[in-house]
Design an enzyme around this catalytic site. Sequence first.
Site, PDB file in Angstrom:
ATOM      1  N   HIS A 117      47.353  47.944  26.422  1.00 36.88           N
ATOM      2  CA  HIS A 117      47.121  46.685  27.129  1.00 36.88           C
ATOM      3  C   HIS A 117      47.332  45.508  26.180  1.00 36.88           C
ATOM      4  CE1 HIS A 117      44.992  49.846  29.284  1.00 36.88           C
ATOM      5  NE2 HIS A 117      44.995  49.096  30.353  1.00 36.88           N
ATOM      6  N   ASP A 157      37.402  39.465  33.584  1.00 35.82           N
ATOM      7  CA  ASP A 157      37.132  39.389  35.018  1.00 35.82           C
ATOM      8  C   ASP A 157      36.620  40.721  35.555  1.00 35.82           C
ATOM      9  OD1 ASP A 157      38.068  36.662  35.673  1.00 35.82           O
ATOM     10  OD2 ASP A 157      40.004  37.398  34.999  1.00 35.82           O
ATOM     11  N   GLY A 158      37.185  41.811  35.039  1.00 34.42           N
ATOM     12  CA  GLY A 158      36.765  43.127  35.512  1.00 34.42           C
ATOM     13  C   GLY A 158      35.297  43.372  35.236  1.00 34.42           C
ATOM     14  N   ASN A 189      41.016  34.765  32.675  1.00 29.47           N
ATOM     15  CA  ASN A 189      42.488  34.656  32.699  1.00 29.47           C
ATOM     16  C   ASN A 189      43.096  34.823  34.083  1.00 29.47           C
ATOM     17  OD1 ASN A 189      42.714  37.442  33.196  1.00 29.47           O
ATOM     18  ND2 ASN A 189      42.883  37.929  31.029  1.00 29.47           N
ATOM     19  N   HIS A 214      49.236  43.190  31.734  1.00 31.87           N
ATOM     20  CA  HIS A 214      47.861  43.674  31.594  1.00 31.87           C
ATOM     21  C   HIS A 214      47.813  45.039  30.937  1.00 31.87           C
ATOM     22  CE1 HIS A 214      43.960  45.313  32.626  1.00 31.87           C
ATOM     23  NE2 HIS A 214      43.547  44.107  32.917  1.00 31.87           N
ATOM     24  N   SER A 236       5.045  55.261  38.445  1.00 28.95           N
ATOM     25  CA  SER A 236       5.430  56.560  39.015  1.00 28.95           C
ATOM     26  C   SER A 236       6.036  57.459  37.948  1.00 28.95           C
ATOM     27  CB  SER A 236       6.459  56.371  40.136  1.00 28.95           C
ATOM     28  OG  SER A 236       5.886  55.710  41.235  1.00 28.95           O
ATOM     29  N   GLU A 247      18.965  50.460  37.319  1.00 30.90           N
ATOM     30  CA  GLU A 247      19.120  51.719  36.587  1.00 30.90           C
ATOM     31  C   GLU A 247      20.359  51.711  35.692  1.00 30.90           C
ATOM     32  OE1 GLU A 247      18.928  51.491  39.910  1.00 30.90           O
ATOM     33  OE2 GLU A 247      16.898  52.187  40.360  1.00 30.90           O
ATOM     34  N   HIS A 268      15.849  60.728  48.207  1.00 29.06           N
ATOM     35  CA  HIS A 268      15.119  60.665  46.942  1.00 29.06           C
ATOM     36  C   HIS A 268      15.005  62.024  46.240  1.00 29.06           C
ATOM     37  CE1 HIS A 268      14.287  56.710  48.375  1.00 29.06           C
ATOM     38  NE2 HIS A 268      13.427  56.426  47.425  1.00 29.06           N
TER      39      HIS A 268
END
Lengths: 747, 747
Positions: free
Chosen positions: A109, A239-240, A269, A346, A467, A494, A557
């Site tokens: 890249h 941006d990612g 960019n 890119h 918990s 998480e 859960h």
Amino acid sequence: MATSSLTPSQALLARAISHHVSAQSSDQHRLSPATTLSLPSLSGLKSTTSVFSSSSRRRRLPHARSQSQVRAAAVETLDATAETSLVEKSVNTIRFLAIDAVEKANSGHPGLPMGCAPMGHILYDEVMRYNPKNPYWFNRDRFVLSAGHGCMLQYALLHLAGYDSVLEEDLKQFRQWGSRTPGHPENFETPGVEVTTGPLGQGIANAVGLALAEKHLAARYNKPDAEIIDHYTYVILGDGCQMEGISNEVSSLAGHWGLGKLIAFYDDNHISIDGDTEIAFTEDVGPRFESLGWHVIWVKNGNTGYDDIRAAIKEAKAVKDKPTLIKVTTTIGYGSPNKANSYSVHGSALGAKEVEATRKNLAWPYEPFHVPEDVKKHWSRHVPKGASLEAEWNAKFAEYEKKYPEEAAELKCIITGELPAGWEKALPTYTPESPADATRNLSQQNLNALVKVLPGLLGGSADLASSNMTLLKMFGDFQKDTPEERNVRFGVREHGMGAISNGIALHSPGLVPYCATFFVFTDYMRAAIRISALCEAGVIYVMTHDSIGLGEDGPTHQPIEHLASFRAMPNILMLRPADGNETAGAYKVAVLNRKRPSILALSRQKLPQLPGTSIEGVEKGGYIVSDNSSGNKPDIILIGTGSELPIAAEAAKALQKEGKAVRVVSLVSWELFEEQSDAYKESVLPAAVTVRVSIEAGSTFGWEKIVGSKGKAIGIDRFGASAPAGKIYKEFGLTAEAVIEAAKELS
Amino acid sequence: MATSSLTPSQALLARAISHHVSAQSSDQHRLSPATTLSLPSLSGLKSTTSVFSSSSRRRRLPHARSQSQVRAAAVETLDATAETSLVEKSVNTIRFLAIDAVEKANSGHPGLPMGCAPMGHILYDEVMRYNPKNPYWFNRDRFVLSAGHGCMLQYALLHLAGYDSVLEEDLKQFRQWGSRTPGHPENFETPGVEVTTGPLGQGIANAVGLALAEKHLAARYNKPDAEIIDHYTYVILGDGCQMEGISNEVSSLAGHWGLGKLIAFYDDNHISIDGDTEIAFTEDVGPRFESLGWHVIWVKNGNTGYDDIRAAIKEAKAVKDKPTLIKVTTTIGYGSPNKANSYSVHGSALGAKEVEATRKNLAWPYEPFHVPEDVKKHWSRHVPKGASLEAEWNAKFAEYEKKYPEEAAELKCIITGELPAGWEKALPTYTPESPADATRNLSQQNLNALVKVLPGLLGGSADLASSNMTLLKMFGDFQKDTPEERNVRFGVREHGMGAISNGIALHSPGLVPYCATFFVFTDYMRAAIRISALCEAGVIYVMTHDSIGLGEDGPTHQPIEHLASFRAMPNILMLRPADGNETAGAYKVAVLNRKRPSILALSRQKLPQLPGTSIEGVEKGGYIVSDNSSGNKPDIILIGTGSELPIAAEAAKALQKEGKAVRVVSLVSWELFEEQSDAYKESVLPAAVTVRVSIEAGSTFGWEKIVGSKGKAIGIDRFGASAPAGKIYKEFGLTAEAVIEAAKELS
């Protein structure tokens, strides 16, 4: 896997603490005298681009610490260290090293390094404090390339700065087998790379963890007369990274915690792999970060606006109570006449023709991989400068050690990763007479015992502390104004929690972060857990409510496939202890494995303390808990883990009463058992005994390996259900009766 | 797993299209004449709380559609439908149904229902359009409780509204084995529940998918004279959802797409499980949403400010080009004198004493589970009203069908889930002479062939469209102003993408969403994929770059344990096709399985078209690709999947040349193979043949089941490496030579 032969702790022991810097520091080449305050720059070259006089700088830094004069002079100067023309040459060197390496590999890249070269240059050449010859120097500034695909930026910078890990031949081996310059930054391959990035958003989260660690350790160990912990954490994200949810999670926390020494550069960019970000990303990032409690600066010309970048960093450093986002608008692939500002630059090599055009466009007459002499000379000061920085710090630490021997000893443990002698004696032990308890509660007993002997233990839960039973009772909450405390409140985040813990673990070998949620929600943080395993971060994952045994919350859960899914993951320890001794054993293993994360699957429900369980057994991964056979020839082997081990034990008793020779095996960690000798494994699971029944409240996937094609695995190969736990166990056939029946059928 | 006996498509066929509403509509009890425009409310009760006159409302809705007069009159009124005292009584009924059910189960979350009862009441009693007797009526408003732990709120509302799925006995069976009122909302258990929530953040993402589906279908099928698709999507989310990164991802997309008919209520109660949100969540949510392109309204008194809630909804509906977040500040556990506004009311029963105190405090003299007669009477109008709404819509659809028979036929497919006859003929087929190609490219051929025959197919990638090869060439991008298009640009938001796809799939049985990223990044979206499997959403996951075969990007990008991890997950199809025919077969399976998600693992690298592969073979999960043995007695069985199947085939050829009887088996989907008859399985993998070698570029975990304890599984049980793909295959021993050697060793 090939890894660096230098472990951080070895490096630190060998270099940081008892490092002899005389060789380097005797080389005074371009090194400004450390005690001279007035020098505007380190380079010795005339500075024409200074934006702030030294006095105005002082005024703009109202909270400047009185102890940091040397530091301020040596490093905090944001005056340019070279003529702009030389800076530009250096920036173009970075660009072409990236272009050339990607071109040679025909893979990679180039776009980001070409666009981010200016901020990269300023960071590594003008701003950051590091020692190229000891990448593990404790008080170094940390740099994270969250947009990891642009790794050639970092490799080029490490190369220029004088790191031994990235020599010219390494650049030429970019993305090749066995090289130190893999396709994304990997801390375990390339000293000088702090964390492992590439999966987007992880890096900014790691950076939050690094900055948290700095703030925490500074609060614990700095003294009014000895500021021995004092570094910044810099990160470049694209941006990612911004689009990934994890970055919002951790940025919200960074704002909440007021991590003032975290400075993030957002490479704005406008291009992602699919094209213009307009197609999927039109939010207003600046105000979003302001709403998250960040200070935000916009550098509108990141391509050539060197002074703007310098001024932004200066401003960021002046804001002590908030992290700063510097939005730097750049042109991806800057310099490429036909591909700049397009997605085509890119993730692909420019191609010979466009490389040529770019050389012409940027007036770059050099051969591939060439670093012009004046650029080389300019950067060469970082080796002596780094040695000097470390030497100064070592001297400071020696003084600190004299004044504060206890704190120094503790801090040394954190710096080196050496565990305090006899720490494992703190682990609680249990007898069959000890009261039945949930392993999540037993886990809390371990955490609270260990925190007394492990200075680096800290952590918390994703809003389930009560918990998960993870509160450290001796301590308060790590918060903006109480950063010395050790209970970290991650909120319901998480993924961010896992990646922040990776950053904490990689800050210092002796930091032992733990983090917690319900076991099923490892699904939210799996990408971070995988990176723990890959980047060798010994995070302890305290995962409670580990089966249908949680009951009424129901299938959303209740983990089913999770044990199997982690047993299949490389370099991780999946531990499912059955009672108090096994929980203590799991913690012993987890603490000892500083380069391999551990997941502890713990029960919500009460479990009996079983005869025959032991810490030593857990350390072997699988072991005999009870046996009435002789000559290693049981009729039947029953195998269980965690909350189902007592069911296996109950079934064994009944079968033994009927005259059978029955062995019960606890298979608390498959990975550890796999590592034992063949002889040991045969002594536990003799090949000749094919009547084997396993029971575990999870997917049976993978259990064929243990029970063999003639055995039977009792488990759950469907989703769970909402009902009281006992009812579900019965309905799902996870009972001693089912074990007995299966054993009889097979016999 | 117990599921509703009504499939959506059955329900629609049986009810929506040919529903006889005469019985219901003849019951005029409280039903306003559908053609009467001027009625301020439907209840017939005197309205004293009207905040907007009908005429002012008209003015404030500048874009009000001329076709929706009946609709506006019948539903858009936000005038209260009852005296405030009766509203309060209804609200308290909701509160106590929640309190009583949690108390009886001694498990659950009373706090949210008690705080959100007012907005719940207004939504279900005054605002939403639905038909309690046909929960699957196509044009219903959708409601999602993203804060799924508060499910008693939704059960109470469904109960009051007259849904057959939640009768009094169901409320009394809350969280019990086999009940329709599980611990979190589950669409597959409780008709009237749209999606499955509980894992935080999923619901708001599902809601974005539902709203996307509405906007897309409306753009495709509505006509100037027939607005047959026109519903809102309402969602309640809490602090927990806000903290999860996924909610920021999807909210950014919702703003980008301008989903004006998405109205989200943020239950701002300042309490999460760990206590006050101040400990981990101090960001400013309103400005954050504004920066994401949302319209934001703050209702400061969500406990009793009924008119404020009504006004907010009205304002939200008037904003057509942006989704709206209504921040509603509430008191968790409102009404409980000692536990309100504390974490203790979040996730536990109040306890008998506090229930009593709350009854006294709210002046509630009734027995547990009692619905006062006047409340019952008031709500009873929703059954006839719902029937009437559906009848009107059916009439409208009949008219539409006459005028636009083609569109109507297509739309019917989407509504009912019936696949167009002969659709599978569109699947491409290949011969061994067809050019070698990467399965990601073959996947694109399938997608582009299928989109011509499947009106409900739409989807996209998380910013990797050109790598995942997922663009539909006939179509443009689904965007704010081009919502009729079918290429969805998710940006780098894998988790949000998966959960949005779940919402799309659950909007209508005939919508077939696909979504794509690199296989390794399933780690980012695993929580959403698991919910696809649990909630029976037939999402197609197009996962390319499925092994070390992706080469230089290195270990962060190379999946290892992922195949195993999904094979262990219930109700999901993990497919790894080897070539063109198998890719077509994988798509056939994926399209047919509307209640089971499919993951297609696809190669980056070119693969040959193998003799012997077939669509039919894939449908069986495992099948013989080549064989020179007879009598089902091969000497050796070689088993491969995906890109390693050609390696197995190559090895077989060499072994056959040496005179061995060798069979090659493709095990493209373990789940499908497992479902075949024992006879079929024996015909493919005869038990007597123990010389079995498998090869797959992934973890060997689980392969013992296939190769047996005497066989050998060749795979990868470490992390990958950055290098060209061919080099890694060789270094990792994934070669025909290794297969041959293993087979000979075992023979």
